[in-house]
Motif scaffolding. Structure first.
Motif, PDB file in Angstrom:
ATOM      1  N   MET A  88       0.986  -1.392   0.174  1.00 35.79           N
ATOM      2  CA  MET A  88       0.148   0.073  -0.104  1.00 35.79           C
ATOM      3  C   MET A  88       0.653   0.880  -0.178  1.00 35.79           C
ATOM      4  SD  MET A  88      -3.810   0.686   1.692  1.00 35.79           S
ATOM      5  CE  MET A  88      -4.567   1.843   1.836  1.00 35.79           C
ATOM      6  N   ILE A  89       0.447   2.276  -0.744  1.00 39.50           N
ATOM      7  CA  ILE A  89       0.998   3.958  -0.767  1.00 39.50           C
ATOM      8  C   ILE A  89       0.079   4.360  -0.291  1.00 39.50           C
ATOM      9  CG2 ILE A  89       3.357   2.837  -1.544  1.00 39.50           C
ATOM     10  CD1 ILE A  89       1.564   4.301  -4.317  1.00 39.50           C
ATOM     11  N   PHE A  90       0.150   5.917   0.400  1.00 45.10           N
ATOM     12  CA  PHE A  90      -0.530   6.589   0.490  1.00 45.10           C
ATOM     13  C   PHE A  90       0.141   8.339   0.503  1.00 45.10           C
ATOM     14  CE2 PHE A  90       0.912   3.814   3.981  1.00 45.10           C
ATOM     15  CZ  PHE A  90      -0.648   2.903   3.911  1.00 45.10           C
ATOM     16  N   GLN A  91      -1.000   9.412   0.430  1.00 44.79           N
ATOM     17  CA  GLN A  91      -0.506  10.467  -0.261  1.00 44.79           C
ATOM     18  C   GLN A  91       0.013  10.802   0.562  1.00 44.79           C
ATOM     19  OE1 GLN A  91      -4.524  12.861   0.515  1.00 44.79           O
ATOM     20  NE2 GLN A  91      -3.693  14.531  -0.171  1.00 44.79           N
ATOM     21  N   ALA A 169      -2.115   8.521  -4.006  1.00 43.00           N
ATOM     22  CA  ALA A 169      -0.603   8.099  -4.159  1.00 43.00           C
ATOM     23  C   ALA A 169      -0.215   9.390  -4.705  1.00 43.00           C
ATOM     24  CB  ALA A 169      -0.369   7.631  -4.870  1.00 43.00           C
ATOM     25  N   THR A 170      -0.928  10.258  -5.981  1.00 44.66           N
ATOM     26  CA  THR A 170      -0.131  11.005  -6.169  1.00 44.66           C
ATOM     27  C   THR A 170      -0.849  12.882  -5.941  1.00 44.66           C
ATOM     28  OG1 THR A 170      -1.809  10.673  -8.464  1.00 44.66           O
ATOM     29  CG2 THR A 170       0.568  10.048  -7.929  1.00 44.66           C
ATOM     30  N   SER A 171      -1.570  12.810  -5.011  1.00 42.17           N
ATOM     31  CA  SER A 171      -2.480  14.287  -5.018  1.00 42.17           C
ATOM     32  C   SER A 171      -1.573  15.335  -4.113  1.00 42.17           C
ATOM     33  CB  SER A 171      -3.472  13.410  -3.417  1.00 42.17           C
ATOM     34  OG  SER A 171      -4.639  12.623  -4.693  1.00 42.17           O
ATOM     35  N   ALA A 172      -0.408  14.586  -3.038  1.00 42.76           N
ATOM     36  CA  ALA A 172       0.359  15.897  -2.527  1.00 42.76           C
ATOM     37  C   ALA A 172       1.126  16.576  -3.695  1.00 42.76           C
ATOM     38  CB  ALA A 172       0.618  14.897  -1.115  1.00 42.76           C
ATOM     39  N   LEU A 173       1.168  15.898  -5.166  1.00 44.61           N
ATOM     40  CA  LEU A 173       2.402  15.849  -6.276  1.00 44.61           C
ATOM     41  C   LEU A 173       1.670  16.779  -6.969  1.00 44.61           C
ATOM     42  CD1 LEU A 173       3.306  12.448  -5.823  1.00 44.61           C
ATOM     43  CD2 LEU A 173       4.821  14.109  -4.636  1.00 44.61           C
ATOM     44  N   ASP A 174       2.952  17.852  -7.554  1.00 45.28           N
ATOM     45  CA  ASP A 174       2.910  18.050  -8.686  1.00 45.28           C
ATOM     46  C   ASP A 174       2.629  17.852  -9.825  1.00 45.28           C
ATOM     47  OD1 ASP A 174       5.083  18.520  -9.910  1.00 45.28           O
ATOM     48  OD2 ASP A 174       5.973  19.250  -8.323  1.00 45.28           O
ATOM     49  N   PRO A 175       2.329  18.394 -11.288  1.00 48.15           N
ATOM     50  CA  PRO A 175       1.709  17.465 -12.246  1.00 48.15           C
ATOM     51  C   PRO A 175       2.567  16.791 -12.568  1.00 48.15           C
ATOM     52  CG  PRO A 175       0.865  19.311 -12.700  1.00 48.15           C
ATOM     53  CD  PRO A 175       1.850  19.856 -10.807  1.00 48.15           C
ATOM     54  N   GLU A 176       4.195  17.485 -12.773  1.00 43.01           N
ATOM     55  CA  GLU A 176       4.861  17.304 -13.463  1.00 43.01           C
ATOM     56  C   GLU A 176       5.236  15.555 -12.738  1.00 43.01           C
ATOM     57  OE1 GLU A 176       9.260  18.980 -14.774  1.00 43.01           O
ATOM     58  OE2 GLU A 176       7.765  20.305 -14.555  1.00 43.01           O
ATOM     59  N   THR A 177       5.542  15.920 -10.399  1.00 36.69           N
ATOM     60  CA  THR A 177       6.136  15.054 -10.483  1.00 36.69           C
ATOM     61  C   THR A 177       4.879  13.496 -10.709  1.00 36.69           C
ATOM     62  OG1 THR A 177       7.046  16.588  -9.092  1.00 36.69           O
ATOM     63  CG2 THR A 177       6.640  14.011  -8.046  1.00 36.69           C
ATOM     64  N   THR A 178       3.790  14.131  -9.996  1.00 38.57           N
ATOM     65  CA  THR A 178       2.491  12.808 -10.791  1.00 38.57           C
ATOM     66  C   THR A 178       2.617  12.116 -11.862  1.00 38.57           C
ATOM     67  OG1 THR A 178       0.687  14.047  -8.890  1.00 38.57           O
ATOM     68  CG2 THR A 178      -0.143  12.653 -11.564  1.00 38.57           C
ATOM     69  N   ALA A 179       3.233  12.158 -13.362  1.00 41.40           N
ATOM     70  CA  ALA A 179       3.445  12.006 -14.534  1.00 41.40           C
ATOM     71  C   ALA A 179       4.419  11.044 -13.688  1.00 41.40           C
ATOM     72  CB  ALA A 179       3.477  12.866 -15.816  1.00 41.40           C
ATOM     73  N   LEU A 198      -5.873   2.030  -7.911  1.00 37.43           N
ATOM     74  CA  LEU A 198      -6.143   3.658  -7.035  1.00 37.43           C
ATOM     75  C   LEU A 198      -7.257   4.176  -6.801  1.00 37.43           C
ATOM     76  CD1 LEU A 198      -3.884   2.583 -10.375  1.00 37.43           C
ATOM     77  CD2 LEU A 198      -3.355   5.001  -9.825  1.00 37.43           C
ATOM     78  N   ILE A 199      -7.242   5.162  -5.718  1.00 40.46           N
ATOM     79  CA  ILE A 199      -8.317   5.519  -5.530  1.00 40.46           C
ATOM     80  C   ILE A 199      -7.920   7.052  -5.613  1.00 40.46           C
ATOM     81  CG2 ILE A 199      -9.379   4.071  -3.737  1.00 40.46           C
ATOM     82  CD1 ILE A 199      -9.018   5.865  -1.620  1.00 40.46           C
TER      83      ILE A 199
END
Ligand SMILES: Nc1ncnc2c1ncn2[C@@H]1O[C@H](COP(=O)(O)OP(=O)(O)OP(=O)(O)O)[C@@H](O)[C@H]1O
Length: 327
Positions: A88-91, A169-179, A198-199
């Protein structure tokens, strides 16, 4: 791989409050190797559903089966073993701040009782896989958000799980890092065949990597199916709303159908599209806009067409580089 059968989950009343029914008869089937997105607004029941999948919660009624085992009925030792196969990975990463990157990744292997040599070897492989070999001795506080999530991913993969659950898992990240994190997850999926759940509240995340999805609202699944079919022809008002909200600020385009998108950009950013068209089998067609000499720059609408995969990639690359929005 995962079957959720008619699951209801109620939380007992807190003082002065009513009983909360977080899930109301939810049924769901996730096949081995799926990348399954669960979308919903805050309070829809997504996290509760995810916690049921790894046995952190038990259903009030109904059953949750993972890899043929009914999670809620396992005795504690069996549950511990089953959970080693569910990463599991978290925000907010949930790393151990007093441990280095290497020690964080080693942690689940220590818990599983592995020998030191085996742990060291495995951690080296994982560090390399997530691109953090150079930062092995850093502490989480010395890392960027994306690097922290890479540690989270390596730690979640330590015991070679069959399923990886990703909680915003990507909600706390900027768009580039999310990608870049989504790209990493996709690569891991391709290499291992792991089942990803993924939720998220971002359709752009679903569009980027999921093959199937469910939309939740008020503790129920209101729409479920292939991502391509749902994006093409959404049925439920909540799904339609999510698709409308798509990419206003985050992913630079609205998918009209898979392989097509409409974006709006500043006129002087057109050369960026020209470069992309030179390097990819993709076409950009101007569909509208006005040249008025506006102080903040005129905008034009552009229709993007190509293979779904390329369109996704291009939208991700545009993200952050081109200021764009969809009307
Ligand atoms: N431990 C708990 N005790 C009481 N109520 C809870 C508990 N956990 C969740 N709830 C309630 O259950 C409902 C569903 O919450 P849940 O966190 O599953 O939704 P969510 O879709 O994940 O929302 P978010 O994105 O905000 O986390 C909400 O009304 C929430 O307040």
């Amino acid at each position: 791989m995962i079957q959720v059968k008619e699951v209801t989950k109620t939380y007992p009343a807190q003082k002065n409050q009513q009983v909360v029914t977080a899930l109301k008869g939810v049924s769901l089937q996730i096949e081995r190797g799926d990348i399954f997105g669960i979308v919903g607004h805050s309070g829809a029941g997504k996290s509760t559903l995810l916690r049921l999948l790894n046995g952190l919660e038990t259903p009030s009624s109904g059953a949750v089966m993972v890899d043929g085992k009914e999670i809620s009925r396992l005795a504690s030792k069996e549950l511990r073993l089953a959970r080693q196969k569910i990463g599991m990975i978290f925000q907010h990463f949930h790393l151990l701040w007093s441990r280095t990157v290497r020690e964080n990744i080693a942690f689940p292997l220590e818990i599983a009782g592995k020998a030191k040599k085996e742990i060291d070897e495995k951690v080296d492989v994982l560090l390399k896989r997530v691109g953090l070999s150079e930062r092995a001795d850093a502490y989480p506080s010395q890392l960027s958000g994306g690097q922290k999530q890479r540690v989270g991913i390596a730690r979640a993969l330590a015991n070679d799980p069959d399923v990886l659950l990703c909680d915003e898992a990507t909600s706390a990240l900027d768009p580039e890092t999310t990608a870049s994190i989504l790209r990493l997850l996709k690569e891991i999926h391709q290499e291992t065949g792991i089942t990803l759940v993924l939720i998220t509240h971002e359709m752009s995340v679903v569009r980027a990597i999921c093959n199937k999805m469910a939309v939740m609202e008020g503790g129920k699944i209101v729409e479920c199916g292939e991502v391509e079919a749902i994006f093409k022809n959404p049925q439920h008002p909540v799904t339609k709303q999510f698709l409308k909200e798509l990419t206003v600020s985050d992913a630079s385009g609205e998918t009209v159908r898979p392989g097509q998108a409409t974006i709006e950009i500043k006129l002087d950013q057109l050369p960026v599209l020209r470069k992309l068209a030179q390097t990819r089998p993709i076409t950009f067609r101007l569909t509208g806009g006005e040249i008025t000499g506006a102080a903040d720059g005129d905008r034009v609408r552009v229709h993007v067409d190509g293979e779904q995969e390329h369109v996704h990639q291009v939208l991700q690359e545009l993200n952050g580089e081109v200021e764009s929005r969809v009307e």
